[in-house]
Design a protein around this motif. Structure first.
Motif, PDB file in Angstrom:
ATOM      1  N   ARG A 157       0.821  -1.221   0.000  1.00 49.53           N
ATOM      2  CA  ARG A 157       0.000   0.000   0.000  1.00 49.53           C
ATOM      3  C   ARG A 157       0.847   1.261   0.000  1.00 49.53           C
ATOM      4  O   ARG A 157       0.369   2.347   0.320  1.00 49.53           O
ATOM      5  N   SER A 158       2.111   1.142  -0.344  1.00 51.91           N
ATOM      6  CA  SER A 158       3.012   2.289  -0.198  1.00 51.91           C
ATOM      7  C   SER A 158       2.616   3.466  -1.083  1.00 51.91           C
ATOM      8  O   SER A 158       2.685   4.617  -0.646  1.00 51.91           O
ATOM      9  N   LEU A 159       2.208   3.212  -2.319  1.00 53.38           N
ATOM     10  CA  LEU A 159       1.804   4.323  -3.178  1.00 53.38           C
ATOM     11  C   LEU A 159       0.560   5.005  -2.619  1.00 53.38           C
ATOM     12  O   LEU A 159       0.470   6.242  -2.610  1.00 53.38           O
ATOM     13  N   GLU A 160      -0.380   4.221  -2.123  1.00 46.96           N
ATOM     14  CA  GLU A 160      -1.588   4.777  -1.516  1.00 46.96           C
ATOM     15  C   GLU A 160      -1.250   5.647  -0.305  1.00 46.96           C
ATOM     16  O   GLU A 160      -1.824   6.730  -0.123  1.00 46.96           O
ATOM     17  N   ILE A 161      -0.305   5.199   0.516  1.00 46.38           N
ATOM     18  CA  ILE A 161       0.089   5.974   1.701  1.00 46.38           C
ATOM     19  C   ILE A 161       0.880   7.212   1.285  1.00 46.38           C
ATOM     20  O   ILE A 161       0.757   8.280   1.902  1.00 46.38           O
ATOM     21  N   ALA A 162       1.682   7.091   0.235  1.00 42.22           N
ATOM     22  CA  ALA A 162       2.412   8.263  -0.272  1.00 42.22           C
ATOM     23  C   ALA A 162       1.427   9.321  -0.762  1.00 42.22           C
ATOM     24  O   ALA A 162       1.608  10.526  -0.517  1.00 42.22           O
ATOM     25  N   GLU A 163       0.383   8.889  -1.452  1.00 38.81           N
ATOM     26  CA  GLU A 163      -0.640   9.837  -1.913  1.00 38.81           C
ATOM     27  C   GLU A 163      -1.370  10.460  -0.732  1.00 38.81           C
ATOM     28  O   GLU A 163      -1.717  11.656  -0.753  1.00 38.81           O
ATOM     29  N   LEU A 164      -1.591   9.671   0.307  1.00 39.09           N
ATOM     30  CA  LEU A 164      -2.215  10.190   1.526  1.00 39.09           C
ATOM     31  C   LEU A 164      -1.332  11.259   2.165  1.00 39.09           C
ATOM     32  O   LEU A 164      -1.819  12.319   2.584  1.00 39.09           O
ATOM     33  N   ALA A 165      -0.032  10.985   2.242  1.00 37.86           N
ATOM     34  CA  ALA A 165       0.902  11.961   2.808  1.00 37.86           C
ATOM     35  C   ALA A 165       0.893  13.251   2.006  1.00 37.86           C
ATOM     36  O   ALA A 165       0.951  14.359   2.571  1.00 37.86           O
ATOM     37  N   ASN A 166       0.807  13.131   0.705  1.00 37.24           N
ATOM     38  CA  ASN A 166       0.792  14.329  -0.141  1.00 37.24           C
ATOM     39  C   ASN A 166      -0.509  15.097   0.021  1.00 37.24           C
ATOM     40  O   ASN A 166      -0.532  16.329  -0.020  1.00 37.24           O
ATOM     41  N   ARG A 167      -1.595  14.362   0.245  1.00 34.18           N
ATOM     42  CA  ARG A 167      -2.903  14.994   0.419  1.00 34.18           C
ATOM     43  C   ARG A 167      -2.947  15.836   1.688  1.00 34.18           C
ATOM     44  O   ARG A 167      -3.601  16.881   1.737  1.00 34.18           O
ATOM     45  N   PHE A 168      -2.251  15.377   2.736  1.00 39.34           N
ATOM     46  CA  PHE A 168      -2.243  16.105   4.004  1.00 39.34           C
ATOM     47  C   PHE A 168      -0.982  16.956   4.171  1.00 39.34           C
ATOM     48  O   PHE A 168      -0.700  17.433   5.261  1.00 39.34           O
ATOM     49  N   ARG A 169      -0.254  17.125   3.100  1.00 38.59           N
ATOM     50  CA  ARG A 169       0.933  17.972   3.144  1.00 38.59           C
ATOM     51  C   ARG A 169       0.519  19.391   3.536  1.00 38.59           C
ATOM     52  O   ARG A 169      -0.508  19.903   3.080  1.00 38.59           O
ATOM     53  N   ASP A 170       1.307  20.003   4.394  1.00 39.37           N
ATOM     54  CA  ASP A 170       1.006  21.341   4.928  1.00 39.37           C
ATOM     55  C   ASP A 170      -0.213  21.342   5.845  1.00 39.37           C
ATOM     56  O   ASP A 170      -0.702  22.406   6.234  1.00 39.37           O
ATOM     57  N   HIS A 171      -0.704  20.168   6.169  1.00 43.09           N
ATOM     58  CA  HIS A 171      -1.828  20.052   7.115  1.00 43.09           C
ATOM     59  C   HIS A 171      -1.486  19.002   8.164  1.00 43.09           C
ATOM     60  O   HIS A 171      -2.248  18.058   8.412  1.00 43.09           O
ATOM     61  N   GLY A 172      -0.323  19.149   8.758  1.00 45.14           N
ATOM     62  CA  GLY A 172       0.076  18.286   9.856  1.00 45.14           C
ATOM     63  C   GLY A 172       0.954  17.121   9.485  1.00 45.14           C
ATOM     64  O   GLY A 172       1.464  16.430  10.372  1.00 45.14           O
ATOM     65  N   GLU A 182      13.564  -5.341   7.461  1.00 44.21           N
ATOM     66  CA  GLU A 182      14.309  -5.019   6.250  1.00 44.21           C
ATOM     67  C   GLU A 182      14.618  -6.251   5.412  1.00 44.21           C
ATOM     68  O   GLU A 182      14.544  -6.209   4.177  1.00 44.21           O
ATOM     69  N   ALA A 183      15.022  -7.333   6.042  1.00 47.01           N
ATOM     70  CA  ALA A 183      15.449  -8.529   5.318  1.00 47.01           C
ATOM     71  C   ALA A 183      14.316  -9.050   4.433  1.00 47.01           C
ATOM     72  O   ALA A 183      13.212  -9.316   4.906  1.00 47.01           O
ATOM     73  N   GLY A 184      14.589  -9.185   3.148  1.00 48.65           N
ATOM     74  CA  GLY A 184      13.596  -9.688   2.211  1.00 48.65           C
ATOM     75  C   GLY A 184      12.597  -8.656   1.739  1.00 48.65           C
ATOM     76  O   GLY A 184      11.729  -8.961   0.913  1.00 48.65           O
ATOM     77  N   ASN A 185      12.692  -7.439   2.261  1.00 49.95           N
ATOM     78  CA  ASN A 185      11.754  -6.368   1.880  1.00 49.95           C
ATOM     79  C   ASN A 185      12.527  -5.103   1.506  1.00 49.95           C
ATOM     80  O   ASN A 185      12.478  -4.093   2.213  1.00 49.95           O
ATOM     81  N   PRO A 186      13.269  -5.134   0.418  1.00 50.97           N
ATOM     82  CA  PRO A 186      14.099  -3.986   0.037  1.00 50.97           C
ATOM     83  C   PRO A 186      13.253  -2.767  -0.315  1.00 50.97           C
ATOM     84  O   PRO A 186      12.096  -2.911  -0.757  1.00 50.97           O
ATOM     85  N   PRO A 187      13.793  -1.576  -0.137  1.00 53.92           N
ATOM     86  CA  PRO A 187      13.024  -0.364  -0.453  1.00 53.92           C
ATOM     87  C   PRO A 187      12.643  -0.267  -1.921  1.00 53.92           C
ATOM     88  O   PRO A 187      11.665   0.411  -2.264  1.00 53.92           O
ATOM     89  N   THR A 188      13.377  -0.942  -2.789  1.00 51.71           N
ATOM     90  CA  THR A 188      13.072  -0.876  -4.220  1.00 51.71           C
ATOM     91  C   THR A 188      11.711  -1.484  -4.543  1.00 51.71           C
ATOM     92  O   THR A 188      11.156  -1.216  -5.618  1.00 51.71           O
ATOM     93  N   ARG A 189      11.151  -2.280  -3.633  1.00 53.65           N
ATOM     94  CA  ARG A 189       9.788  -2.811  -3.841  1.00 53.65           C
ATOM     95  C   ARG A 189       8.758  -1.683  -3.870  1.00 53.65           C
ATOM     96  O   ARG A 189       7.641  -1.865  -4.358  1.00 53.65           O
ATOM     97  N   HIS A 190       9.137  -0.530  -3.343  1.00 52.60           N
ATOM     98  CA  HIS A 190       8.197   0.587  -3.211  1.00 52.60           C
ATOM     99  C   HIS A 190       8.625   1.781  -4.068  1.00 52.60           C
ATOM    100  O   HIS A 190       8.337   2.932  -3.749  1.00 52.60           O
ATOM    101  N   LEU A 191       9.311   1.467  -5.162  1.00 52.46           N
ATOM    102  CA  LEU A 191       9.880   2.523  -5.993  1.00 52.46           C
ATOM    103  C   LEU A 191       8.811   3.436  -6.574  1.00 52.46           C
ATOM    104  O   LEU A 191       9.043   4.645  -6.723  1.00 52.46           O
ATOM    105  N   ASP A 192       7.631   2.892  -6.871  1.00 50.54           N
ATOM    106  CA  ASP A 192       6.578   3.753  -7.437  1.00 50.54           C
ATOM    107  C   ASP A 192       6.162   4.834  -6.449  1.00 50.54           C
ATOM    108  O   ASP A 192       5.879   5.979  -6.845  1.00 50.54           O
ATOM    109  N   ALA A 193       6.157   4.507  -5.149  1.00 52.43           N
ATOM    110  CA  ALA A 193       5.803   5.506  -4.139  1.00 52.43           C
ATOM    111  C   ALA A 193       6.861   6.602  -4.063  1.00 52.43           C
ATOM    112  O   ALA A 193       6.532   7.799  -3.990  1.00 52.43           O
TER     113      ALA A 193
END
Length: 366
Positions: A157-172, A182-193
């Motif tokens: 759900r990282s892209l969805e949460i990134a969009e949520l963060a952008n929606r509330f940007r400047d509002h807290g 971390e093991a087995g879950n590299p940050p590159t899995r969330h590159l779209d976010a």
């Protein structure tokens, strides 16, 4: 100049890495659990014993075991009222500890079990922070708290949460983060976010270099473009001590230092998860001497039984740090905050530097 606990407690502090679901008061956990019928699932029935259980369960040397303790705190943070209360408590507790600015992170996707929407979760937490700030002001304490919205790195759900963060940007909401094992879950899995946030010119930090090593840090920086590193303690693996006492930085370590990339270090938590063996041997000592952009943080105040005052105390005991050193860490953190430049500058010049100058003057005249 000897730095005392009283000096440390009253010194202005800046906190960049603190998890909302890792900082509940034990009494609050009990009361919220009672309200939602979860009380019999808790491992202890009084605040003192419950607090001890959280610390001991987290003190395992394993990041995976450490993360398991959050099942109990998240279980009682599933209603609007509960989220408001936990966030209000958080702001009040930090202000009482001398924190003047904090970025507190949480994963909205973990608070949906009783029907809240993602937006309602963020609105509730923001309300709690504002209530806590107001309560602190009534006590003569100054604090500004902003949220970082976290996506779980094992979920999708990282892209969805990134969009949520952008929606509330400047509002807290100040920015975005990913967290979890971390093991087995590299940050590159969330590159779209991360690519989305970059297009929106938004801020994000990435948990990297805690349980996993240099590849995690490299990916976070060079592939994902992180503004800061959550922990980043394993950057020490790219620094070699020579027999003559000098050190040699590898290319990644040199890049991190040269680019002034902030390291959100959490000493007590790092000991619990096995990322460091003792305060005296924590990489923060060497990294401070080498002038990396090091910051000091609490990570999870409940699980680690800690506070910013205690984190600074441990470093003073281990490395003999003075108020000048603590000011250096604090200014580093404020420089690295996800705030507009003029606001960061105002905190440094109007709050942090005068606060430390007053403590130093008080020490000299006493």
């Amino acid at each position: 100049m000897e730095t005392t606990r009283d000096h440390i407690r009253r010194a202005p502090k800046v906190l960049l890495h603190d998890h909302l679901d890792g900082g509940l008061r034990p009494q609050t956990v009990l009361e919220l659990a009672d309200q939602v019928g979860y009380l019999d699932k808790l491992p202890a029935g009084d605040a003192e014993s419950l607090g001890t259980w959280f610390r001991e369960a987290a003190d395992s040397g394993s990041l995976v075991r450490y993360l398991e303790t959050f099942a109990h705190t998240c279980a009682v943070m599933q209603t609007r009222d509960a989220l408001v209360r936990v966030a209000r408590d958080c702001a009040e507790d930090l202000a009482a500890d001398g924190v003047v600015y904090a970025e507190v992170r949480y994963a909205p996707e973990q608070h949906l079990e009783r029907g809240l929407t993602l937006d309602e979760v963020v609105e509730a937490v923001n309300e709690g922070f504002r209530q806590g700030e107001a309560a602190a002001r009534e006590k003569g304490q100054r604090i500004k708290v902003q949220a970082l919205l976290t996506a779980m790195r094992h979920a999708a759900r990282s892209l969805e949460i990134a969009e949520l963060a952008n929606r509330f940007r400047d509002h807290g909401v100040a920015g975005f983060d990913i967290a979890g094992a971390e093991a087995g879950n590299p940050p590159t899995r969330h590159l779209d976010a991360f690519e989305y946030l970059a297009r929106e010119n938004n801020h994000f930090t990435i948990h990297a270099g805690e349980a996993f090593g240099l590849p995690s840090i490299w990916e976070a920086l060079q592939i994902c473009g992180a503004d800061r590193l959550g922990h980043g303690v394993r950057i020490i693996d790219d620094i070699t001590a020579k027999p003559d006492g000098t050190v040699e930085l590898g290319r990644l370590a040199a890049y991190v230092r040269d680019k002034r990339i902030p390291l959100e270090m959490c000493p007590t938590s790092n000991l619990q998860t096995g990322a460091a063996s003792s305060y005296a041997e924590h990489p923060i000592g060497l990294l401070r001497r080498l002038h990396f952009r090091v910051t000091v943080n609490t990570d999870n105040r409940l699980m680690s039984g800690t506070s910013m005052t205690q984190e600074f105390e441990h470093l003073v005991d281990a490395f003999g740090y003075s108020l000048d050193d603590l000011q250096w860490f604090t200014v580093n953190a404020m420089k690295s905050a996800f705030l507009p430049f003029e606001q960061r500058l105002a905190f440094i010049n109007d709050v942090i530097k005068p606060g430390y100058a007053g403590l130093k003057a008080e020490w000299l005249f006493n």
